[in-house]
Design a protein around this motif. Structure first.
Motif, PDB file in Angstrom:
ATOM      1  N   LEU A  58     -12.479 110.075  76.912  1.00 54.22           N
ATOM      2  CA  LEU A  58     -11.986 108.768  75.415  1.00 54.22           C
ATOM      3  C   LEU A  58     -13.031 109.381  74.950  1.00 54.22           C
ATOM      4  O   LEU A  58     -12.838 109.581  73.400  1.00 54.22           O
ATOM      5  CB  LEU A  58     -12.127 107.605  75.871  1.00 54.22           C
ATOM      6  N   ILE A  59     -13.911 109.661  74.733  1.00 45.69           N
ATOM      7  CA  ILE A  59     -15.141 110.001  74.298  1.00 45.69           C
ATOM      8  C   ILE A  59     -15.414 111.352  73.833  1.00 45.69           C
ATOM      9  O   ILE A  59     -14.854 111.647  72.420  1.00 45.69           O
ATOM     10  CB  ILE A  59     -16.735 109.969  75.061  1.00 45.69           C
ATOM     11  N   CYS A  60     -14.797 112.396  74.842  1.00 42.00           N
ATOM     12  CA  CYS A  60     -14.769 113.794  74.316  1.00 42.00           C
ATOM     13  C   CYS A  60     -13.104 114.171  73.647  1.00 42.00           C
ATOM     14  O   CYS A  60     -13.002 114.808  72.826  1.00 42.00           O
ATOM     15  CB  CYS A  60     -14.293 114.301  76.115  1.00 42.00           C
ATOM     16  N   PHE A  61     -12.591 112.922  73.683  1.00 41.00           N
ATOM     17  CA  PHE A  61     -11.293 112.717  73.540  1.00 41.00           C
ATOM     18  C   PHE A  61     -11.499 112.703  71.595  1.00 41.00           C
ATOM     19  O   PHE A  61     -11.110 113.222  71.176  1.00 41.00           O
ATOM     20  CB  PHE A  61     -10.316 111.327  73.661  1.00 41.00           C
ATOM     21  N   GLY A  62     -11.906 112.210  71.342  1.00 40.51           N
ATOM     22  CA  GLY A  62     -12.217 111.262  70.489  1.00 40.51           C
ATOM     23  C   GLY A  62     -13.344 112.586  69.361  1.00 40.51           C
ATOM     24  O   GLY A  62     -13.177 113.177  68.459  1.00 40.51           O
ATOM     25  N   LEU A  63     -14.226 113.289  70.166  1.00 44.12           N
ATOM     26  CA  LEU A  63     -14.965 114.298  69.196  1.00 44.12           C
ATOM     27  C   LEU A  63     -14.127 115.638  69.111  1.00 44.12           C
ATOM     28  O   LEU A  63     -14.353 116.403  67.540  1.00 44.12           O
ATOM     29  CB  LEU A  63     -16.034 115.155  70.295  1.00 44.12           C
TER      30      LEU A  63
END
Length: 390
Positions: A58-63
């Motif tokens: 989810l962090i990767c998605f947001g970035l």
């Protein structure tokens, strides 16, 4: 400015992505607690690891949803990415961890990373960027067509000899999707198909004239077992047909409404890889046709929205990125579902967003983030009349 940007995202795409991830998390727990128990691990061992995988994803998605996708088209980004991908695939032969007869992972203590998953991102970005730049001479075989295909061929070869035929095939077919959508004329595409068939025939003839011991290394009993297990699973149900037969039992016993969440029998040691490659069989057994439809319709919606984002994109690069990502999700989903239902031979690939696995979930999340960013820029320009900037 920030408010306008946030309004420009496609939240239906993001919502379905999150629903699939959360649904997958629930099913990973349901499908894996029995395996954890048999290995003397806590019942939620695989579930908690997947929770961590999801948080990172989810962090990767947001970035990637926030990072301007046009930057990927820059040669300062493309070249290191391309050479880095090849280097990773070469290092796997020197430092890789072997599991399930394939040397495909790097191990870092309890954690592992599968480079082939991340190479999927590299191939999509590289092919989309190069073919977008070559639009003026896209049908020039020497300048416009072949150079990117050489990179695709090298990557697929290095993955195939790990051996990971499933991932190599998925990457190859994803590359074909981008090539078909690149704007090449049919005549050029037919030339490529002819060239590819010629290479396959030559390689097959080379294999036939090799010594018997080398032939056995290439055409191993394990690979042949997947073919025989696919063609006649019930004739050797204790060996090559074991996975597929138990998958059939799981799917057949689920019926319309399923046996109930957590009530699968096949996951209790009968169905191998219940939380990874064959998680759809557990879903069918526990939740029936309705559970399977949630997955299929969710994946179909994502693919539809990604293609629609590509069609609306304001530049060839954004469009080709979306078409490649849609192709990857569609092809990988078909191969996983087809293998679990006996439509095609089993290849050992995960079901996007649903199966247990950190590398797969992270890569798919990054790709959805890139699509969200393409859509945001397109919607922002349409709504507020602002041109995209790198």
């Amino acid at each position: 400015m920030l408010k306008k940007i946030l309004k420009s995202y496609d939240y239906s795409l993001i919502a379905v992505y999150l629903i699939l991830c959360l649904f997958g998390l629930i099913m990973v727990y349901s499908a894996s607690w029995s395996l954890a128990y048999r290995q003397d691990l806590p019942a939620d061992f695989f579930y908690m690891r997947q929770v961590k995988n999801l948080v990172i994803s989810l962090i990767c998605f947001g970035l990637f949803a926030l990072f301007p996708y046009r930057v990927y088209q820059n040669n300062k980004f493309l070249m290191p990415m391309m050479f880095g991908s090849v280097l990773l695939l070469l290092l796997i032969f020197a430092m890789g961890h072997t599991a399930n007869n394939a040397q495909s992972w790097f191990r870092f203590g309890a954690a592992s990373l599968q480079p082939a998953e991340f190479v999927k991102i590299s191939v999509i970005i590289y092919l989309a960027a190069i073919y977008a730049k070559k639009q003026k001479y896209i049908d020039d075989f020497n300048r416009g067509v072949l150079p990117p295909i050489f990179f695709l061929a090298v990557v697929c070869f290095l993955i195939a000899i790990q051996p990971d035929i499933g991932s190599a095939f998925i990457i190859f077919m994803t590359g074909c999707c981008i090539i078909i959508c690149s704007g090449m004329r049919l005549k050029t595409i037919l030339k490529l198909i002819g060239l590819g068939l010629g290479i396959i025939i030559i390689l097959a003839l080379i294999v036939l004239i090799l010594p018997d011991d080398l032939q056995k290394q290439i055409i191993s009993p394990t690979r042949m077992g997947r073919i025989t297990g696919f063609l006649n699973p019930f004739t050797d149900r204790g060996n090559t047909g074991h996975q597929l037969v138990n998958s059939f039992f799981a799917i057949g016993s689920g019926g319309v409404f399923g046996q109930g969440l957590g009530q699968s029998v096949q996951k209790l040691g009968y169905l191998p890889e219940a939380h990874t490659d064959f998680i759809i069989a557990v879903i069918a057994e526990e939740l029936g046709i309705f559970g399977v439809l949630v997955v299929i319709l969710g994946l179909f919606f994502l693919i539809f929205k990604i293609i629609l984002t590509g069609l609306r994109a304001n530049n060839p690069f954004g469009a080709l990125l979306c078409y490649g990502i849609a192709g990857l999700i569609g092809i990988q989903s078909f191969i996983n579902l087809g293998g679990a239902t006996g439509v095609i031979p089993i290849t050992g690939v995960t079901l996007p967003f649903i199966s247990y696995g950190g590398s797969s979930l992270m890569v798919m999340s990054i790709l959805i983030g890139i699509v969200a960013n393409v859509g945001m820029f397109t919607n922002y320009q349409r709504k507020y009349g602002k041109k995209e900037t790198n």
